[in-house]
Design a protein around this motif. Structure first.
Motif, PDB file in Angstrom:
ATOM      1  N   GLU A 182       0.824  -1.211   0.000  1.00 31.30           N
ATOM      2  CA  GLU A 182       0.000   0.000   0.000  1.00 31.30           C
ATOM      3  C   GLU A 182       0.856   1.259   0.000  1.00 31.30           C
ATOM      4  O   GLU A 182       0.414   2.313  -0.469  1.00 31.30           O
ATOM      5  CB  GLU A 182      -0.936  -0.003   1.207  1.00 31.30           C
ATOM      6  N   LYS A 183       2.053   1.175   0.519  1.00 37.94           N
ATOM      7  CA  LYS A 183       2.969   2.311   0.465  1.00 37.94           C
ATOM      8  C   LYS A 183       3.652   2.420  -0.893  1.00 37.94           C
ATOM      9  O   LYS A 183       4.009   3.507  -1.349  1.00 37.94           O
ATOM     10  CB  LYS A 183       4.024   2.191   1.570  1.00 37.94           C
ATOM     11  N   ALA A 184       3.822   1.268  -1.548  1.00 39.64           N
ATOM     12  CA  ALA A 184       4.536   1.260  -2.826  1.00 39.64           C
ATOM     13  C   ALA A 184       3.683   1.767  -3.983  1.00 39.64           C
ATOM     14  O   ALA A 184       4.202   2.375  -4.920  1.00 39.64           O
ATOM     15  CB  ALA A 184       5.031  -0.156  -3.126  1.00 39.64           C
ATOM     16  N   LEU A 185       2.377   1.537  -3.940  1.00 44.68           N
ATOM     17  CA  LEU A 185       1.539   1.878  -5.097  1.00 44.68           C
ATOM     18  C   LEU A 185       1.513   3.379  -5.404  1.00 44.68           C
ATOM     19  O   LEU A 185       1.582   3.755  -6.583  1.00 44.68           O
ATOM     20  CB  LEU A 185       0.115   1.350  -4.887  1.00 44.68           C
ATOM     21  N   PRO A 186       1.405   4.272  -4.407  1.00 47.80           N
ATOM     22  CA  PRO A 186       1.353   5.697  -4.761  1.00 47.80           C
ATOM     23  C   PRO A 186       2.713   6.282  -5.139  1.00 47.80           C
ATOM     24  O   PRO A 186       2.773   7.438  -5.560  1.00 47.80           O
ATOM     25  CB  PRO A 186       0.841   6.360  -3.466  1.00 47.80           C
ATOM     26  N   PHE A 187       3.796   5.505  -5.006  1.00 53.30           N
ATOM     27  CA  PHE A 187       5.142   6.021  -5.292  1.00 53.30           C
ATOM     28  C   PHE A 187       5.837   5.088  -6.292  1.00 53.30           C
ATOM     29  O   PHE A 187       6.812   4.407  -5.970  1.00 53.30           O
ATOM     30  CB  PHE A 187       5.950   6.117  -3.994  1.00 53.30           C
ATOM     31  N   PRO A 188       5.346   5.063  -7.529  1.00 49.87           N
ATOM     32  CA  PRO A 188       5.905   4.120  -8.513  1.00 49.87           C
ATOM     33  C   PRO A 188       7.318   4.457  -8.950  1.00 49.87           C
ATOM     34  O   PRO A 188       7.973   3.633  -9.606  1.00 49.87           O
ATOM     35  CB  PRO A 188       4.925   4.227  -9.680  1.00 49.87           C
ATOM     36  N   ASP A 189       7.823   5.645  -8.595  1.00 51.13           N
ATOM     37  CA  ASP A 189       9.188   6.011  -8.973  1.00 51.13           C
ATOM     38  C   ASP A 189      10.221   5.517  -7.960  1.00 51.13           C
ATOM     39  O   ASP A 189      11.418   5.669  -8.185  1.00 51.13           O
ATOM     40  CB  ASP A 189       9.293   7.530  -9.123  1.00 51.13           C
ATOM     41  N   ILE A 190       9.779   4.930  -6.848  1.00 47.66           N
ATOM     42  CA  ILE A 190      10.677   4.406  -5.824  1.00 47.66           C
ATOM     43  C   ILE A 190      10.782   2.894  -5.973  1.00 47.66           C
ATOM     44  O   ILE A 190       9.791   2.214  -6.247  1.00 47.66           O
ATOM     45  CB  ILE A 190      10.173   4.763  -4.406  1.00 47.66           C
ATOM     46  N   THR A 191      11.983   2.340  -5.768  1.00 47.07           N
ATOM     47  CA  THR A 191      12.171   0.891  -5.779  1.00 47.07           C
ATOM     48  C   THR A 191      11.845   0.323  -4.406  1.00 47.07           C
ATOM     49  O   THR A 191      12.350   0.805  -3.384  1.00 47.07           O
ATOM     50  CB  THR A 191      13.619   0.536  -6.150  1.00 47.07           C
ATOM     51  N   PHE A 192      11.005  -0.709  -4.366  1.00 48.88           N
ATOM     52  CA  PHE A 192      10.618  -1.353  -3.113  1.00 48.88           C
ATOM     53  C   PHE A 192      10.982  -2.832  -3.168  1.00 48.88           C
ATOM     54  O   PHE A 192      10.710  -3.514  -4.166  1.00 48.88           O
ATOM     55  CB  PHE A 192       9.104  -1.232  -2.873  1.00 48.88           C
ATOM     56  N   ARG A 193      11.567  -3.330  -2.068  1.00 51.99           N
ATOM     57  CA  ARG A 193      11.869  -4.760  -1.920  1.00 51.99           C
ATOM     58  C   ARG A 193      11.336  -5.232  -0.576  1.00 51.99           C
ATOM     59  O   ARG A 193      11.505  -4.549   0.442  1.00 51.99           O
ATOM     60  CB  ARG A 193      13.368  -5.023  -2.002  1.00 51.99           C
ATOM     61  N   PHE A 194      10.741  -6.410  -0.591  1.00 55.13           N
ATOM     62  CA  PHE A 194      10.175  -6.971   0.631  1.00 55.13           C
ATOM     63  C   PHE A 194      10.703  -8.386   0.813  1.00 55.13           C
ATOM     64  O   PHE A 194      10.468  -9.267  -0.022  1.00 55.13           O
ATOM     65  CB  PHE A 194       8.644  -6.988   0.543  1.00 55.13           C
TER      66      PHE A 194
END
Length: 594
Positions: A182-194
């Motif tokens: 939910e935090k990753a969807l509004p910030f598509p320019d940031i790389t997220f890894r889980f």
């Protein structure tokens, strides 16, 4: 025995106890840690954010970022109650642009877990602070690249009563992943890894919004469309799935306001209302709404988790969302003679990429995404190659964009009964016909229902009844409040002030139902004013249309088919397609005939 609590005197709680109680409003499960720590990383301007989960987040949650970092002085106080870099005075609450601002997250974590923070503002070195159960353990220099690593372990070790109510680790991991996503969807320019239990569970590189959603939820990118719009005091982006992606739950109907996931049912309702003419009842769309509202027009200082908000302009946002979604959904209108979407997709050279440019800017109340949403992102798991399938049902409703210079919504030419080659009726429900080189299977009830619906919408003639139809309303207040709207639809209801008897005194000329069905229809109305016409006419049309099991004479069937094939949009008023069609080439491919 008397309850001892009745004899206790009022007292002020010790700070340590009060902090643990307050912490429960912010940190109640491991996913709350993920939510708050990811917020801090985003606010710090990070371009890479990684979360590590162990033991379902109960044993350990670690979040690293490459943001602006904190100095030794920042670390010394950041874990104390109401320590924040986001605001300084109450007037700042009217201009909040950050995700966090209350200064409660780290203080809450420090009160109920073992907290370690290592941070640096540049690559020359940093500092590390350790806080256990709300008490400072150490503050030392430490090597660390620019950015911050927050390590939380042994959650609720100091509050055993809360720890025993946590779910099993696998469930907590799922909730942590959802919060991170939910935090990753509004910030598509940031790389997220889980990472969970030493395994990479989610990797989201920078992408456009539609591609990020496609990757996150394993959706076919061809069926997602990215639209943008604006209104007074807000801008919006909607990533809308094709009707084929409809689900039986609302899990993928999500609303984000100023980059926060919020539980605002009015906006969820607006998304679903926009789809209502293309999805049958009980189905829910895939639709993601991202609204950026002027901070002065929205208040997030309602709940510590910031899942709720108060708006000053909610009706305007609701109206615009409905316009954007409904305008886009018109591109899914089913018409005779248009290029069949699944036919285009069966040839890889003809496959169209997802695009928000369904209509030129100015023709509809939204604009195509200016950044260009037609860049396809290849997800971790490749999708089935549609060029290998004879008939791609997955995209049968994907609209075919209009040719250059062509208006996207042309009204089809009327079809005469003589043009229709009627082949027969099957299962006492479906009419089989050939027209313009295509084979059509038409749902006779849905087709007749839409034809009657359109007649009612076009009819302006009203007939006064020689004998009014008396009835007893189920909801008197509703009828009184919708009296004028009903009159505009051609139905007049009147109340005798002395006797209290209600009567229907006029109906549309196109109306063909018995009196009992008319009374049931009027009593069944519950729609708001802006949806009353659709509900009223669709209910009448459904009741009056031919039914499953009705056998039609060939001439009657041809006349009905001609009207159905002349429709501007061959969906029944409840959202179901009236027909499916096959070309000669498609039939050949289905039976492997060359």
């Amino acid at each position: 025995m008397a309850n001892d609590s009745t004899s206790r005197r009022v007292q002020i709680l010790r700070d340590a106890v009060a902090r643990k109680i307050a912490a429960g409003e912010v940190i109640d499960r491991p996913f709350s840690l993920v939510r708050e720590l990811t917020d801090n990383a985003i606010d710090a301007g990070a371009t890479n954010i990684t979360a590590y989960i162990e033991g379902g987040g109960i044993d350990r949650v670690r979040v690293t970022d490459d943001g602006s970092g904190m100095t030794r002085g920042d670390l010394e106080i950041c874990w104390l109650p109401h320590a924040t870099s986001k605001i300084e005075s109450e007037t700042d609450l009217e201009h909040i642009t950050s995700l966090g601002f209350r200064g409660e997250a780290l203080a809450s974590v420090a009160a109920v877990a073992r907290l370690s923070i290592t941070s640096a503002v540049d690559d020359s070195g940093g500092a590390k602070i350790v806080v256990n159960g709300g008490k400072l353990a150490s503050l030392d220099s430490a090597a660390h690249p620019r950015g911050t690593t927050i390590d939380v372990s042994d959650l609720f070790y100091s509050v055993p009563a809360r720890r025993k109510f946590l779910k099993r680790p696998a469930t907590e991991v799922t909730l942590c992943r959802t919060a991170f996503l939910e935090k990753a969807l509004p910030f598509p320019d940031i790389t997220f890894r889980f990472h969970a239990e030493n395994e990479l569970r989610l990797f989201l590189p920078p992408a456009d919004p539609a591609a990020r959603i496609s990757t996150a939820f394993d959706l076919d990118p061809r069926l997602l469309h990215d639209l943008v719009g604006r209104g007074d005091g807000f801008t919006m982006r909607a990533v809308l799935g094709a009707p084929d992606l409809a689900r039986r739950d609302r899990r993928l109907v999500q609303v984000y306001v100023n980059s926060r996931r919020v539980t605002e049912f009015s906006l969820v309702q607006a998304l679903e209302y926009g789809y209502s003419e293309y999805l049958p009842g009980g189905n829910h769309p895939v639709a993601f709404l991202f609204v950026d509202v002027d901070p002065e027009l929205v208040d997030f200082n309602v709940h510590p988790a910031k899942r709720e908000a108060r708006f000053r302009n909610l009706p305007e946002i609701h109206r615009r969302v409905v316009e954007v979604v409904r305008g886009h959904m018109r591109s899914y209108a089913l018409r005779v003679g248009q290029a069949s979407p699944h036919r285009a997709s069966s040839d890889p050279s003809n496959q169209s990429e997802p695009s928000g440019s369904v209509a030129r800017e100015g023709e509809l109340p939204y604009a195509p995404n200016p950044t260009g949403s037609n860049t396809r992102y290849r997800p971790n798991r490749p999708y089935r190659d549609s060029s290998r399938t004879a008939f791609d049902l997955a995209v049968r409703f994907t609209p075919t964009p209009p040719a250059a210079g062509e208006r996207p919504h042309r009204k089809p030419s009327p079809v005469s009964p003589e043009e229709v080659r009627y082949l027969g009726q099957v299962f006492e429900l479906f009419l089989i016909a050939e027209l313009y080189g295509e084979l059509f299977i038409v749902d006779q009830h849905a087709g007749h229902e839409r034809v009657l619906f359109e007649r009612l919408r076009r009819s302006s003639d009203v007939q006064r009844l020689l004998e009014p139809i008396e009835f007893e309303p189920d909801d008197v207040d509703y009828l009184r409040g919708r009296h004028a709207e009903l009159a505009r639809l051609g139905i007049t209801v009147e109340e005798d002030a002395r006797s209290g008897i209600w009567s229907i005194t006029a109906i549309p000329n196109a109306f063909t139902l018995p009196a009992d069905d008319l009374i049931d229809t009027v009593n069944g109305l519950r729609a708001p004013a802006n949806d009353l016409e659709r509900e009223f006419y669709s209910t009448i049309a459904c009741r009056a249309a031919i039914k499953d099991g009705d056998v039609l004479e060939p001439d009657d069937a041809r006349r009905l088919l001609a009207e159905v094939f002349s429709l501007d949009d061959a969906h029944c008023p409840h959202g179901r397609p009236v027909w499916v069609s096959l070309s000669r080439d498609e039939l050949f491919r289905l039976v492997w005939r060359t």
